[in-house]
Write an enzyme that holds these catalytic residues in place. Structure first.
Site, PDB file in Angstrom:
ATOM      1  N   ARG A 192       0.793  -1.230   0.000  1.00 29.13           N
ATOM      2  CA  ARG A 192       0.000   0.000   0.000  1.00 29.13           C
ATOM      3  C   ARG A 192       0.830   1.288   0.000  1.00 29.13           C
ATOM      4  NH1 ARG A 192      -2.531  -3.963   2.574  1.00 29.13           N
ATOM      5  NH2 ARG A 192      -4.752  -4.217   2.183  1.00 29.13           N
TER       6      ARG A 192
ATOM      7  N   HIS B  98      -0.873  -2.499  -4.457  1.00 26.64           N
ATOM      8  CA  HIS B  98      -0.307  -3.383  -5.485  1.00 26.64           C
ATOM      9  C   HIS B  98      -0.290  -2.780  -6.892  1.00 26.64           C
ATOM     10  CE1 HIS B  98       0.063  -6.321  -2.435  1.00 26.64           C
ATOM     11  NE2 HIS B  98      -1.083  -6.947  -2.559  1.00 26.64           N
TER      12      HIS B  98
ATOM     13  N   HIS C 227       3.149 -12.593  -5.724  1.00 29.30           N
ATOM     14  CA  HIS C 227       2.028 -12.773  -4.809  1.00 29.30           C
ATOM     15  C   HIS C 227       1.510 -14.220  -4.819  1.00 29.30           C
ATOM     16  CE1 HIS C 227      -1.260 -11.548  -2.277  1.00 29.30           C
ATOM     17  NE2 HIS C 227      -0.967 -10.267  -2.400  1.00 29.30           N
TER      18      HIS C 227
ATOM     19  N   ASP D 201      -1.418  -9.848   8.401  1.00 26.59           N
ATOM     20  CA  ASP D 201      -1.296  -9.104   7.147  1.00 26.59           C
ATOM     21  C   ASP D 201      -0.293  -7.992   7.442  1.00 26.59           C
ATOM     22  OD1 ASP D 201      -1.587  -8.027   4.663  1.00 26.59           O
ATOM     23  OD2 ASP D 201      -3.764  -7.766   4.749  1.00 26.59           O
TER      24      ASP D 201
ATOM     25  N   GLU E 175       5.373 -12.280   0.821  1.00 25.89           N
ATOM     26  CA  GLU E 175       5.708 -11.357  -0.265  1.00 25.89           C
ATOM     27  C   GLU E 175       6.930 -10.551   0.147  1.00 25.89           C
ATOM     28  OE1 GLU E 175       1.891  -9.145  -0.797  1.00 25.89           O
ATOM     29  OE2 GLU E 175       1.215 -10.828   0.401  1.00 25.89           O
TER      30      GLU E 175
HETATM   31  C1  BGC Z   1      -2.147  -7.445   1.264  1.00 27.90           C
HETATM   32  C2  BGC Z   1      -3.541  -7.784   1.700  1.00 27.90           C
HETATM   33  C3  BGC Z   1      -4.380  -7.947   0.465  1.00 27.90           C
HETATM   34  C4  BGC Z   1      -3.770  -9.035  -0.379  1.00 27.90           C
HETATM   35  C5  BGC Z   1      -4.503  -9.257  -1.666  1.00 27.90           C
HETATM   36  C6  BGC Z   1      -1.627  -8.568   0.463  1.00 27.90           C
HETATM   37  O1  BGC Z   1      -0.351  -8.274   0.027  1.00 27.90           O
HETATM   38  O2  BGC Z   1      -1.310  -7.129   2.337  1.00 27.90           O
HETATM   39  O3  BGC Z   1      -4.067  -6.795   2.534  1.00 27.90           O
HETATM   40  O4  BGC Z   1      -5.701  -8.252   0.783  1.00 27.90           O
HETATM   41  O5  BGC Z   1      -2.451  -8.732  -0.676  1.00 27.90           O
HETATM   42  O6  BGC Z   1      -4.651  -8.093  -2.343  1.00 27.90           O
END
Ligand code: BGC
Length: 382
Positions: A109, A134, A208, A280, A346
Site C-alpha cells: 500500500r 499493489h 504474490h 497481514d 511477499e
Molecule cells: C495485502 C492484503 C491484500 C492481499 C490481496 C496482500 O499483500 O497485504 O491486505 O488483501 O495482498 O490483495
C-alpha cells in the site's frame, strides 16, 4: 561419406538410448510453451511449463507473470501443486486476489494514494479505500509481458519484460521492468527482478503466490509451522498503512522467531491481528551481515513434510494469511479457496515507504538499476 558417418552415429545414439537400462540416463529439464487463451482485447497469452531434472514443475503465464502451478514432492516423493490459481486465463483476467502474480509498480500500500518526489506530488489510482494497493487498478498483475526462454546452467529460465509507461496508474517515469524466473535443479524457484527508469520514480516489486504446502483442497494453513527471521514488524493503522514504528515482535503474536503453527495465536485478542483480520503485516528482516541473500522465512507442513524456505535480498516480507479469501473465486480443478486456505510471503520494501522517510528508500533514479532476488526453495523433512 560424411552423411554415412552421421547416419551411423545417429543409429548408434538411437541404439544406446533404446538399450540403456531404464533410469540410467540422467533426466534433464525442459520448458514447454502452450497457448493459454486470449485477453478480452484479443492478445494471445502463453503458459510456460518449466520442469527440472527432478520432475519439479513450475507453470508460468506471461499474463501478469503469474505462477499458475508449482508441483513439488512430499517426503514420500508424491507431487502436489502447492499454489493457488486458476485453470484458464479468464480466471487471471477477473482475479482480485493477485494469485501468483508479479506485483508492481509498487507492491503493497501507498497511503492516501499519493507521495512526493522533489516537491512534486504524484496522485495514484485509489483501489483500496483511500489507498493505492499493489500498483493500482491495472497493476503489473494485469499486464501482458513479453516472454523469452533463456539458457540456464542449473535449470530452466524464463525472462519476462514489461515497459511501464510514464503516468501509468499515476507513477512518474517510463519504467522498463525485467523479471527472470528460474526453476533450478535444486528445487528452487528463483525470481530476479530488475528495472530502470528515465525519471525519478518509486519501485517495489514482488510475487504474490499463495501457498498451501499440503496441496490442493487440503483445508486451511493454520497447522503449517512458520519461522520468520524478524525481530521487528511494522504495525499498521485501520487501513493497513504502517504507523512508521518498528515494533519488537517479542511478547506479541507476531513473534515467529521459533517455529510456531500459523494458527496458534491468529485469533488472539490482539490489536494488530484485529486490524489485519489475522496476519497481514510486514516483517523487518534480520539480514545476515554481509550476505547477499538471507533467509526470510521457513514453513513446514507437518503431514506431508514439505518445507518452503524463502530467501531474499529485500529488507521486508509481508506475511498474509489469506484473510480476505472468501471462497467465491473458482480455482484450479473447480476448487474454491476459503479464508486462510493459503498464505503469502511477499518479499518487499516496507509498505508506504514513499511516505515514510525512516523506511529504506524505494526511490529509483535514472542511471540506477533496481535489482532484487527472491528464491522459494522446496525440500522435505521427516
Ligand atoms: C495485502 C492484503 C491484500 C492481499 C490481496 C496482500 O499483500 O497485504 O491486505 O488483501 O495482498 O490483495
Amino acid at each position: 561419406m560424411k552423411r554415412l558417418i552421421m547416419l551411423s552415429a545417429f543409429t548408434g545414439a538411437m541404439l544406446m538410448t533404446t538399450l540403456a537400462p531404464l533410469g540410467a540416463t540422467p533426466k534433464s529439464g525442459s520448458t514447454e510453451k502452450k497457448p493459454f487463451g486470449k485477453t478480452p482485447d484479443g492478445q494471445p497469452i502463453d503458459l510456460y511449463v518449466l520442469t527440472n531434472k527432478n520432475g519439479v514443475e513450475a507453470a508460468i503465464t506471461n499474463y501478469g507473470g503469474a505462477v499458475v502451478s508449482l508441483k513439488v514432492p512430499d517426503r514420500n516423493g508424491k507431487f502436489a501443486d502447492v499454489v493457488l490459481g486458476y485453470d484458464s486465463l479468464d480466471g487471471y483476467v477477473n482475479d482480485k486476489s493477485y494469485f501468483g502474480a508479479i506485483v508492481g509498480r509498487y507492491g503493497n500500500r501507498i497511503g492516501h494514494a499519493q507521495f512526493s518526489l522533489d516537491g512534486k506530488t504524484y496522485t495514484l489510482a485509489k483501489n483500496n479505500g483511500e489507498n493505492s494497493l499493489h500498483g493500482g487498478i491495472k497493476g503489473f498483475n494485469k499486464a501482458v509481458w513479453a516472454a523469452k526462454e533463456l539458457p540456464a546452467k542449473n535449470g530452466q529460465s524464463l525472462e519476462l519484460t514489461y515497459p511501464s509507461k510514464e503516468g501509468e496508474e499515476g507513477f512518474p517515469g517510463n519504467l522498463h521492468v525485467r523479471v527472470v524466473y528460474t526453476l533450478t535443479d535444486s528445487n528452487e524457484l528463483k525470481i530476479e527482478y530488475s528495472a530502470t527508469t528515465d525519471k525519478k520514480t518509486v519501485v517495489n516489486l514482488t510475487n504474490h503466490s499463495y501457498f498451501n504446502l499440503a496441496g490442493p483442497g487440503s483445508g486451511d494453513i493454520l497447522g503449517h509451522q512458520l519461522v520468520i527471521e524478524a525481530d521487528k514488524f511494522t504495525p499498521v493503522d485501520a487501513s493497513l498503512i504502517p504507523t512508521g514504528e518498528l515494533r519488537d515482535v517479542q511478547g506479541t503474536p507476531l513473534d515467529f522467531r521459533k517455529a510456531t503453527a500459523i494458527g496458534a495465536r491468529i485469533d488472539q485478542d490482539d490489536e494488530q491481528l484485529k486490524l489485519g483480520h489475522g496476519y497481514d503485516h510486514n516483517f523487518v528482516l534480520r539480514r545476515a551481515a554481509g550476505a547477499p541473500i538471507s533467509l526470510a522465512a521457513r514453513v513446514v507442513e507437518p503431514n506431508t513434510g514439505r518445507v518452503l524456505e524463502v530467501w531474499t535480498t529485500e529488507p521486508g516480507v509481508q506475511f498474509y494469511t489469506g484473510n480476505f479469501l472468501d471462497g467465491t473465486a473458482r480455482g484450479k480443478g473447480g476448487l474454491t479457496y476459503a479464508r486462510r486456505s493459503a498464505f503469502c510471503l511477499e518479499t518487499q520494501h516496507f509498505p508506504d515507504s514513499p511516505n515514510q522517510p525512516k523506511f529504506p528508500s524505494v526511490v529509483l533514479n535514472p542511471g540506477e538499476k533496481y535489482s532484487t532476488t527472491t528464491t522459494y526453495k522446496f525440500t522435505t523433512e521427516k
